[in-house]
Write a protein that holds these residues in place. Sequence first.
Motif, PDB file in Angstrom:
ATOM      1  N   PHE A  76      33.682 -49.540   9.448  1.00 31.50           N
ATOM      2  CA  PHE A  76      33.434 -49.306  10.866  1.00 31.50           C
ATOM      3  C   PHE A  76      33.295 -47.813  11.111  1.00 31.50           C
TER       4      PHE A  76
ATOM      5  N   ASP B  14      32.960 -45.083  14.493  1.00 33.48           N
ATOM      6  CA  ASP B  14      32.979 -44.844  15.933  1.00 33.48           C
ATOM      7  C   ASP B  14      32.314 -43.497  16.171  1.00 33.48           C
TER       8      ASP B  14
ATOM      9  N   GLY C  17      34.718 -38.504  16.424  1.00 34.60           N
ATOM     10  CA  GLY C  17      34.592 -39.910  16.066  1.00 34.60           C
ATOM     11  C   GLY C  17      35.550 -40.272  14.959  1.00 34.60           C
ATOM     12  N   GLU C  18      35.396 -41.502  14.446  1.00 34.78           N
ATOM     13  CA  GLU C  18      36.256 -42.001  13.378  1.00 34.78           C
ATOM     14  C   GLU C  18      35.446 -42.817  12.383  1.00 34.78           C
TER      15      GLU C  18
ATOM     16  N   ALA D  33      26.084 -47.255  12.541  1.00 35.59           N
ATOM     17  CA  ALA D  33      26.961 -48.035  13.421  1.00 35.59           C
ATOM     18  C   ALA D  33      26.826 -49.528  13.106  1.00 35.59           C
TER      19      ALA D  33
END
Length: 127
Positions: A41, A43, A58-59, A85
């Motif tokens: 994932f 972010d 973000g991450e 993403a």
Amino acid sequence: MTTPEELRYTEEHEWVAGRDGSLVRVGITEYAQDQLGDVVFVDLPEIGRRVAAGEVFGEVESTKSVSELFAPVDGEIVAVNDAVAESPELINSDPYGEGWLVQLRLDDPASPEALLEAEAYRALVQG
């Protein structure tokens, strides 16, 4: 470990690739993605957000951990990689190409020059 010579690097394992003088792409290094393991994932920030060097933007979440992404330079987010993403594994398979994260418009076009060159980054990660 691949460390392209034309890129600049941060001690937090982000890379910066110059585009046309005022625009750069940012991603995480091969070393970073290897340490994270399988990325599941990402972010990413909103387009138009302003970031300052060192600020979290973000991450990246992997099967091992969650890591923050740090802005390598001051600027404005002008693009995000929607492909990452949707398919975070691109970071593992192509961290310096299709796995880029954001594109920034630099506040100071010379700011990437203050970042680590490839040789210095290799020395950092090899301890």
